[in-house]
Design a protein around this motif. Structure first.
Motif, PDB file in Angstrom:
ATOM      1  N   UNK A  95     -71.932  -1.449 -65.744  1.00  0.00           N
ATOM      2  CA  UNK A  95     -71.147  -1.904 -66.889  1.00  0.00           C
ATOM      3  C   UNK A  95     -72.032  -2.530 -67.957  1.00  0.00           C
ATOM      4  N   UNK A  96     -73.144  -3.177 -67.571  1.00  0.00           N
ATOM      5  CA  UNK A  96     -74.076  -3.716 -68.558  1.00  0.00           C
ATOM      6  C   UNK A  96     -74.628  -2.593 -69.423  1.00  0.00           C
ATOM      7  N   UNK A  97     -75.082  -1.526 -68.774  1.00  0.00           N
ATOM      8  CA  UNK A  97     -75.649  -0.392 -69.509  1.00  0.00           C
ATOM      9  C   UNK A  97     -74.600   0.222 -70.432  1.00  0.00           C
ATOM     10  N   UNK A  98     -73.388   0.405 -69.907  1.00  0.00           N
ATOM     11  CA  UNK A  98     -72.327   1.010 -70.713  1.00  0.00           C
ATOM     12  C   UNK A  98     -71.999   0.153 -71.928  1.00  0.00           C
ATOM     13  N   UNK A  99     -71.919  -1.162 -71.753  1.00  0.00           N
ATOM     14  CA  UNK A  99     -71.536  -2.036 -72.874  1.00  0.00           C
ATOM     15  C   UNK A  99     -72.666  -2.193 -73.886  1.00  0.00           C
ATOM     16  N   UNK A 100     -73.898  -2.155 -73.430  1.00  0.00           N
ATOM     17  CA  UNK A 100     -75.000  -2.172 -74.383  1.00  0.00           C
ATOM     18  C   UNK A 100     -74.984  -0.899 -75.234  1.00  0.00           C
ATOM     19  N   UNK A 101     -74.694   0.245 -74.601  1.00  0.00           N
ATOM     20  CA  UNK A 101     -74.575   1.488 -75.361  1.00  0.00           C
ATOM     21  C   UNK A 101     -73.418   1.406 -76.359  1.00  0.00           C
ATOM     22  N   UNK A 102     -72.310   0.776 -75.948  1.00  0.00           N
ATOM     23  CA  UNK A 102     -71.209   0.568 -76.888  1.00  0.00           C
ATOM     24  C   UNK A 102     -71.683  -0.240 -78.086  1.00  0.00           C
ATOM     25  N   UNK A 103     -72.443  -1.288 -77.807  1.00  0.00           N
ATOM     26  CA  UNK A 103     -72.900  -2.158 -78.884  1.00  0.00           C
ATOM     27  C   UNK A 103     -73.833  -1.440 -79.834  1.00  0.00           C
ATOM     28  N   UNK A 104     -74.710  -0.596 -79.296  1.00  0.00           N
ATOM     29  CA  UNK A 104     -75.731   0.043 -80.116  1.00  0.00           C
ATOM     30  C   UNK A 104     -75.268   1.339 -80.766  1.00  0.00           C
ATOM     31  N   UNK A 105     -74.351   2.062 -80.123  1.00  0.00           N
ATOM     32  CA  UNK A 105     -74.031   3.411 -80.578  1.00  0.00           C
ATOM     33  C   UNK A 105     -72.567   3.652 -80.917  1.00  0.00           C
ATOM     34  N   UNK A 106     -71.656   2.931 -80.290  1.00  0.00           N
ATOM     35  CA  UNK A 106     -70.253   3.302 -80.384  1.00  0.00           C
ATOM     36  C   UNK A 106     -69.377   2.204 -80.966  1.00  0.00           C
ATOM     37  N   UNK A 107     -69.876   1.416 -81.880  1.00  0.00           N
ATOM     38  CA  UNK A 107     -69.076   0.356 -82.490  1.00  0.00           C
ATOM     39  C   UNK A 107     -67.881   0.959 -83.233  1.00  0.00           C
ATOM     40  N   UNK A 108     -66.727   0.341 -82.992  1.00  0.00           N
ATOM     41  CA  UNK A 108     -65.521   0.775 -83.668  1.00  0.00           C
ATOM     42  C   UNK A 108     -64.818   1.951 -83.048  1.00  0.00           C
ATOM     43  N   UNK A 109     -65.353   2.491 -81.942  1.00  0.00           N
ATOM     44  CA  UNK A 109     -64.708   3.636 -81.301  1.00  0.00           C
ATOM     45  C   UNK A 109     -63.543   3.146 -80.456  1.00  0.00           C
ATOM     46  N   UNK A 110     -62.332   3.556 -80.792  1.00  0.00           N
ATOM     47  CA  UNK A 110     -61.118   3.014 -80.159  1.00  0.00           C
ATOM     48  C   UNK A 110     -60.768   3.833 -78.925  1.00  0.00           C
ATOM     49  N   UNK A 111     -60.925   3.222 -77.730  1.00  0.00           N
ATOM     50  CA  UNK A 111     -60.526   3.911 -76.498  1.00  0.00           C
ATOM     51  C   UNK A 111     -59.509   3.093 -75.711  1.00  0.00           C
ATOM     52  N   UNK A 112     -59.062   1.974 -76.288  1.00  0.00           N
ATOM     53  CA  UNK A 112     -58.207   1.075 -75.518  1.00  0.00           C
ATOM     54  C   UNK A 112     -56.917   1.748 -75.067  1.00  0.00           C
ATOM     55  N   UNK A 113     -56.404   2.729 -75.858  1.00  0.00           N
ATOM     56  CA  UNK A 113     -55.138   3.358 -75.512  1.00  0.00           C
ATOM     57  C   UNK A 113     -55.307   4.756 -74.936  1.00  0.00           C
ATOM     58  N   UNK A 114     -56.512   5.115 -74.523  1.00  0.00           N
ATOM     59  CA  UNK A 114     -56.750   6.430 -73.944  1.00  0.00           C
ATOM     60  C   UNK A 114     -55.991   6.579 -72.632  1.00  0.00           C
ATOM     61  N   UNK A 115     -55.535   7.824 -72.364  1.00  0.00           N
ATOM     62  CA  UNK A 115     -54.756   8.072 -71.161  1.00  0.00           C
ATOM     63  C   UNK A 115     -55.508   7.762 -69.885  1.00  0.00           C
ATOM     64  N   UNK A 116     -56.806   8.069 -69.848  1.00  0.00           N
ATOM     65  CA  UNK A 116     -57.552   7.839 -68.611  1.00  0.00           C
ATOM     66  C   UNK A 116     -57.736   6.348 -68.341  1.00  0.00           C
ATOM     67  N   UNK A 117     -57.752   5.532 -69.391  1.00  0.00           N
ATOM     68  CA  UNK A 117     -57.812   4.084 -69.195  1.00  0.00           C
ATOM     69  C   UNK A 117     -56.533   3.595 -68.518  1.00  0.00           C
ATOM     70  N   UNK A 118     -55.393   4.104 -68.959  1.00  0.00           N
ATOM     71  CA  UNK A 118     -54.127   3.731 -68.334  1.00  0.00           C
ATOM     72  C   UNK A 118     -54.090   4.174 -66.872  1.00  0.00           C
ATOM     73  N   UNK A 119     -54.640   5.343 -66.602  1.00  0.00           N
ATOM     74  CA  UNK A 119     -54.697   5.812 -65.214  1.00  0.00           C
ATOM     75  C   UNK A 119     -55.527   4.902 -64.329  1.00  0.00           C
ATOM     76  N   UNK A 120     -56.612   4.372 -64.867  1.00  0.00           N
ATOM     77  CA  UNK A 120     -57.444   3.464 -64.075  1.00  0.00           C
ATOM     78  C   UNK A 120     -56.740   2.141 -63.814  1.00  0.00           C
ATOM     79  N   UNK A 121     -55.870   1.717 -64.731  1.00  0.00           N
ATOM     80  CA  UNK A 121     -55.068   0.521 -64.476  1.00  0.00           C
ATOM     81  C   UNK A 121     -54.114   0.753 -63.312  1.00  0.00           C
ATOM     82  N   UNK A 122     -53.564   1.956 -63.220  1.00  0.00           N
ATOM     83  CA  UNK A 122     -52.676   2.277 -62.095  1.00  0.00           C
ATOM     84  C   UNK A 122     -53.463   2.320 -60.789  1.00  0.00           C
ATOM     85  N   UNK A 123     -54.698   2.804 -60.841  1.00  0.00           N
ATOM     86  CA  UNK A 123     -55.567   2.760 -59.665  1.00  0.00           C
ATOM     87  C   UNK A 123     -55.717   1.330 -59.169  1.00  0.00           C
ATOM     88  N   UNK A 124     -55.918   0.392 -60.087  1.00  0.00           N
ATOM     89  CA  UNK A 124     -56.075  -1.015 -59.700  1.00  0.00           C
ATOM     90  C   UNK A 124     -54.839  -1.524 -58.969  1.00  0.00           C
TER      91      UNK A 124
END
Length: 395
Positions: A95-124
């Motif tokens: 997760x450190x590597x992923x979030x650093x990449x978000x900070x450096x490369x993917x600022x402003x990319x909206x994935x909060x409402x993506x379907x696969x994110x919701x699926x992972x919440x159901x997994x939890x």
């Protein structure tokens, strides 16, 4: 295989297993405890159920990221001090590597409402339901302990504050002392902890020394790096209640100083919800935004260092304490409280934020059956959850 080779094998095993958990453990700290229970306890039997519950209870008492502290504790018990370090690295690095990449490369990319994110919440939801079932069968086998768990779950839901959980654990410990404090100690095998008590005390002293000294150094030396380390160390040392409680603390540290603006802070928070592993790795994103790769490394070490010092400082005294009938009685009540806390978390925030319609419920039930009765490994459940979330989004 000689002792040195055995230690190296144990370290590699801890790193391999914790890395897999770091890549697949979605859903926040309570879900992580479910993943740990499935992998470390049910599948590999590195600890017994009672000892695991006691470790969870110990880490709930300590400030900092409880799930990461449990992982560090399991690593120490399995492979010594370096086992705790590699367990933390394996669980945290993805997760450190992923979030650093978000900070450096993917600022402003909206994935909060993506379907696969919701699926992972159901997994939890499915993972935590499995943990509640497994731990409840072992730790609440009678009327009194079931009642303790039910009362704790109810109070935790009705008064959801950061300190309610600490109060409930203390109250359950006192009740357990009264109900079970005179019973002979049985079960819960002795756990080998290869850390000396002198070293443990040194870690506790270092924890408090840094907490006092870093703000003084910050004021006198006027170094941006010391200021950064101090801000994240204090955030990790003074927070109870998990990563979500930490967020307002971090916002007060990084936004007014100008290290990160409000919009980027919220963008990073959304990204942190989308990656596996501990939410405390949000510090890596903030550090990268403030000072680049070096800032990400410094912020990550600073925010997790208090957790590591506290776990190393308390574990060597654990076996002696838990072998006392009075302490064991208190822990019996606390174990029941841990089941209640997990049960409350299964409803809120997991159920209330993840199960939004009948399709979500049916999918969660399907994943739960795969986990409990078909014995599917968690990584398959994670993949199935992500794919199912995408399909549900189009239903």
């Amino acid at each position: 295989m000689d002792s040195k080779q055995q230690k190296m094998f144990a370290l590699w095993e801890v790193f391999r297993v914790s890395s897999r958990l770091g890549l697949t453990s979605f859903g926040g700290p309570i879900a992580h405890l479910g993943y740990f229970h499935d992998e470390y306890i049910r599948r590999r039997k590195w600890m017994d159920e009672q000892s695991y519950a006691e470790l969870v209870a110990l880490c709930q008492f300590l400030p900092g990221p409880a799930s990461s502290q449990v992982g560090i504790g399991v690593g120490i018990i399995r492979a010594g001090l370096f086992g705790g370090i590699v367990a933390w690295l394996g669980f945290t690095l993805p997760s450190v590597i992923a979030l650093v990449l978000f900070a450096l490369l993917l600022q402003g990319f909206d994935i909060a409402n993506a379907g696969w994110i919701h699926g992972l919440k159901i997994v939890a939801v499915a993972i935590v339901a499995q943990a509640v079932l497994g731990m409840g069968q072992k730790l609440t086998p009678d009327r009194d302990r079931v009642t303790i768990a039910a009362v704790v779950a109810s109070v935790a839901l009705l008064w959801p504050t950061a300190y309610t959980q600490v109060f409930l654990i203390l109250a359950a410990g006192l009740l357990g002392l009264w109900l079970y404090g005179k019973n002979p100690v049985t079960g819960g095998r002795f756990l080998p902890i290869e850390i000396g008590k002198r070293f443990a005390i040194s870690c506790l002293l270092l924890f408090f020394a840094l907490l006092i000294a870093l703000p003084l150094f910050r004021q006198t030396m006027h170094s941006e790096w010391i200021a950064l380390f101090d801000s994240f160390y204090r955030s990790g040392a003074l927070v109870f209640g998990g990563g979500h409680v930490m967020l307002p603390l971090l916002e007060r540290e990084v936004v007014p100083t100008g290290w990160v603006n409000q919009e980027d802070f919220l963008t990073g928070y959304g990204a942190a919800q989308a990656v596996p592993g501990p939410l405390f790795t949000f510090a890596a994103y903030l550090g990268a935004m403030a000072r680049g790769i070096g800032g990400a490394v410094a912020a990550t070490i600073a925010i997790f260092l208090p957790a590591f010092l506290l776990v190393v400082g308390t574990l060597p005294f654990w076996n002696e304490l838990r072998s006392s009938p009075r302490v064991h009685g208190a822990l019996t009540g606390i174990n029941a409280a841990v089941v209640g806390i997990l049960l409350a978390a299964l409803y809120n925030p997991l159920w209330t934020t993840s199960i939004q319609n009948p399709a979500d419920f049916a999918f969660a039930l399907f994943l739960f059956i795969l986990l409990v009765y078909w014995k599917c490994p968690p990584w398959i459940i994670v993949l199935a959850g992500a794919l199912g979330g995408i399909l549900i989004a189009y239903v």
